[in-house]
Design an enzyme around this catalytic site. Structure first.
Site, PDB file in Angstrom:
ATOM      1  N   MET A  17     -58.675 -18.362  36.516  1.00 61.11           N
ATOM      2  CA  MET A  17     -58.242 -18.072  35.718  1.00 61.11           C
ATOM      3  C   MET A  17     -56.309 -18.678  35.512  1.00 61.11           C
ATOM      4  O   MET A  17     -55.293 -18.837  34.869  1.00 61.11           O
ATOM      5  CB  MET A  17     -57.899 -16.328  35.725  1.00 61.11           C
ATOM      6  N   VAL A  63     -48.772 -16.660  48.671  1.00 63.29           N
ATOM      7  CA  VAL A  63     -48.611 -15.281  48.375  1.00 63.29           C
ATOM      8  C   VAL A  63     -48.203 -14.956  49.534  1.00 63.29           C
ATOM      9  O   VAL A  63     -47.376 -13.497  48.874  1.00 63.29           O
ATOM     10  CB  VAL A  63     -49.139 -14.931  47.129  1.00 63.29           C
ATOM     11  N   TYR A 154     -61.377  -5.352  49.777  1.00 60.25           N
ATOM     12  CA  TYR A 154     -61.186  -6.549  48.144  1.00 60.25           C
ATOM     13  C   TYR A 154     -60.520  -4.999  47.254  1.00 60.25           C
ATOM     14  O   TYR A 154     -59.539  -5.338  46.502  1.00 60.25           O
ATOM     15  CB  TYR A 154     -61.760  -7.152  47.718  1.00 60.25           C
TER      16      TYR A 154
HETATM   17  N1  LIG Z   1     -63.706 -14.711  39.714  1.00 63.07           N
HETATM   18  C1  LIG Z   1     -64.277 -12.787  39.645  1.00 63.07           C
HETATM   19  O1  LIG Z   1     -65.277 -13.084  39.179  1.00 63.07           O
HETATM   20  C2  LIG Z   1     -62.927 -12.739  39.598  1.00 63.07           C
HETATM   21  C3  LIG Z   1     -63.399 -11.245  38.857  1.00 63.07           C
HETATM   22  C4  LIG Z   1     -62.479 -10.004  39.106  1.00 63.07           C
HETATM   23  C5  LIG Z   1     -60.748 -10.647  39.346  1.00 63.07           C
HETATM   24  N2  LIG Z   1     -60.441 -11.236  40.361  1.00 63.07           N
HETATM   25  C6  LIG Z   1     -59.293 -11.782  40.511  1.00 63.07           C
HETATM   26  O2  LIG Z   1     -58.521 -12.755  39.382  1.00 63.07           O
HETATM   27  C7  LIG Z   1     -57.808 -13.859  39.944  1.00 63.07           C
HETATM   28  C8  LIG Z   1     -58.307 -15.012  39.989  1.00 63.07           C
HETATM   29  O3  LIG Z   1     -59.171 -16.058  40.392  1.00 63.07           O
HETATM   30  P1  LIG Z   1     -60.064 -17.059  40.320  1.00 63.07           P
HETATM   31  O4  LIG Z   1     -61.650 -16.362  39.812  1.00 63.07           O
HETATM   32  O5  LIG Z   1     -58.913 -17.792  39.424  1.00 63.07           O
HETATM   33  O6  LIG Z   1     -60.396 -17.587  41.581  1.00 63.07           O
HETATM   34  P2  LIG Z   1     -59.933 -19.384  41.714  1.00 63.07           P
HETATM   35  O7  LIG Z   1     -60.870 -19.246  43.329  1.00 63.07           O
HETATM   36  O8  LIG Z   1     -60.803 -20.119  41.022  1.00 63.07           O
HETATM   37  O9  LIG Z   1     -58.484 -19.150  41.695  1.00 63.07           O
HETATM   38  C9  LIG Z   1     -57.600 -19.158  43.283  1.00 63.07           C
HETATM   39  C10 LIG Z   1     -56.718 -19.978  42.786  1.00 63.07           C
HETATM   40  O10 LIG Z   1     -55.469 -18.934  44.636  1.00 63.07           O
HETATM   41  C11 LIG Z   1     -55.466 -19.800  45.634  1.00 63.07           C
HETATM   42  N3  LIG Z   1     -54.691 -19.079  46.440  1.00 63.07           N
HETATM   43  C12 LIG Z   1     -55.912 -18.093  47.569  1.00 63.07           C
HETATM   44  N4  LIG Z   1     -55.297 -17.714  48.907  1.00 63.07           N
HETATM   45  C13 LIG Z   1     -54.195 -17.663  48.104  1.00 63.07           C
HETATM   46  C14 LIG Z   1     -52.598 -17.990  49.201  1.00 63.07           C
HETATM   47  N5  LIG Z   1     -52.551 -17.221  50.044  1.00 63.07           N
HETATM   48  N6  LIG Z   1     -51.812 -18.119  48.017  1.00 63.07           N
HETATM   49  C15 LIG Z   1     -51.828 -18.544  46.974  1.00 63.07           C
HETATM   50  N7  LIG Z   1     -52.544 -19.111  46.623  1.00 63.07           N
HETATM   51  C16 LIG Z   1     -53.827 -18.650  46.674  1.00 63.07           C
HETATM   52  C17 LIG Z   1     -56.144 -20.674  45.901  1.00 63.07           C
HETATM   53  O11 LIG Z   1     -56.315 -22.120  46.049  1.00 63.07           O
HETATM   54  C18 LIG Z   1     -57.289 -20.732  44.219  1.00 63.07           C
HETATM   55  O12 LIG Z   1     -56.888 -22.611  43.526  1.00 63.07           O
HETATM   56  C19 LIG Z   1     -58.170 -13.280  41.766  1.00 63.07           C
HETATM   57  O13 LIG Z   1     -56.733 -12.307  42.099  1.00 63.07           O
HETATM   58  C20 LIG Z   1     -59.417 -12.535  41.253  1.00 63.07           C
HETATM   59  O14 LIG Z   1     -59.182 -11.521  42.639  1.00 63.07           O
HETATM   60  C21 LIG Z   1     -60.856 -12.456  40.109  1.00 63.07           C
END
Ligand SMILES: NC(=O)c1ccc[n+]([C@@H]2O[C@H](COP(=O)([O-])OP(=O)(O)OC[C@H]3O[C@@H](n4cnc5c(N)ncnc54)[C@H](O)[C@@H]3O)[C@@H](O)[C@H]2O)c1
Length: 249
Positions: A17, A63, A154
């Site tokens: 995202m 972060v 989480y």
């Molecule tokens: N994918 C799902 O099912 C889902 C559902 C609800 C909410 N979310 C939330 O949406 C957001 C994005 O998720 P996504 O599906 O795009 O995930 P993703 O795994 O595709 O991307 C997450 C990114 O965060 C980076 N990251 C991890 N730890 C980090 C840190 N300490 N500092 C900086 N960057 C870091 C990773 O390298 C990765 O590029 C997250 O906050 C997640 O909790 C995801």
């Protein structure tokens, strides 16, 4: 162009995202600071944007590090001169085979609760000086309900993001700063997801969603775009689910 002349910092922008949001914001005229721990993937997202005529710059940012936040903000100011938008999308999966693991609790709180706090600590003074700013914190449906396959760290950390958002919205509204949270539902699995890789468990979860399908990353990016833009100028402190009706049941 809905974000013309705006400067946006996006965390977790190497993937999912965050990457989709970076691409969409750039196509709407924003100068995008693509940040992530993943240097190669993050740089590739920034390059894709510049190759297609947009403006973007990659900065490595953990972060959960206060020092990294200070550096990212000063690099952004030195390159683009301002910060109008912050989208917090960085994160790690909440699935873990040991539901009572302490390290997982600490990791989740560190990245989400602390990370989102540190981000606001770093950018709000810049936004206060400018008298404007929009912050979008990506939380989750997990901030509202428990889920059998998700570590409680989480849920707790996403709940902290939801309430920290409201706290900041109330405290900084008079400075022209809006702060909102977005709550994705079942989406494509995160990069580091383990348990969501089980196809049968995933099928059952998707069958329980009123829309009968998982979300697409760009559907979250469009919600982020609306909240980040001036179209949402009187909207602050809200929680916007992007979940195909998951929370409506
Ligand atoms: N994918 C799902 O099912 C889902 C559902 C609800 C909410 N979310 C939330 O949406 C957001 C994005 O998720 P996504 O599906 O795009 O995930 P993703 O795994 O595709 O991307 C997450 C990114 O965060 C980076 N990251 C991890 N730890 C980090 C840190 N300490 N500092 C900086 N960057 C870091 C990773 O390298 C990765 O590029 C997250 O906050 C997640 O909790 C995801």
């Amino acid at each position: 162009m809905r974000l013309k002349d705006k400067v946006a910092i996006i965390t977790g922008a190497a993937s999912g995202m965050g990457a989709s949001t970076a691409q969409l914001f750039a196509s709407e005229g924003a100068k995008v600071v693509v940040t992530d721990l993943a240097i190669d993937q993050g740089s590739a997202v920034a390059e894709e944007i510049t190759d297609t005529g947009g403006q973007a710059h990659f900065v490595k940012l953990d972060v959960s590090s206060e020092v990294d936040w200070r550096n990212a903000v000063s690099e952004t100011i030195s390159i683009y001169g301002q910060i109008d938008i912050l989208v917090n999308s960085a994160g790690i999966s909440g699935s873990h085979p040991d539901q009572l693991n302490t390290n997982t609790w600490d990791e989740q709180m560190n990245i989400y609760a602390k990370g989102v706090f540190l981000s606001m600590q770093a950018v709000i003074p810049i936004m206060q000086k400018a008298g404007r700013g929009s912050i979008v914190n990506i939380s989750s449906i997990s901030a509202f309900v428990g889920q059998a396959y998700v570590h409680m760290g989480y849920n707790a950390a996403k709940g902290a993001v939801r309430l920290a958002t409201k706290s900041a919205a109330v405290q900084f509204a008079a400075d022209g700063i809006r702060v909102n949270s977005v709550h994705p539902g079942i989406m494509p699995p995160m990069k580091d997801a383990m348990m969501s890789a089980d196809p049968e468990a995933r099928r059952i979860r998707i069958a329980a969603i009123p829309a009968q399908r998982e979300g697409r990353v760009e559907e979250v990016a469009y919600a982020n775009l609306f909240l980040a833009s001036d179209e949402a100028s009187y909207i602050t402190g809200i929680e916007l689910p992007v979940d195909g009706g998951y929370l409506a049941i």
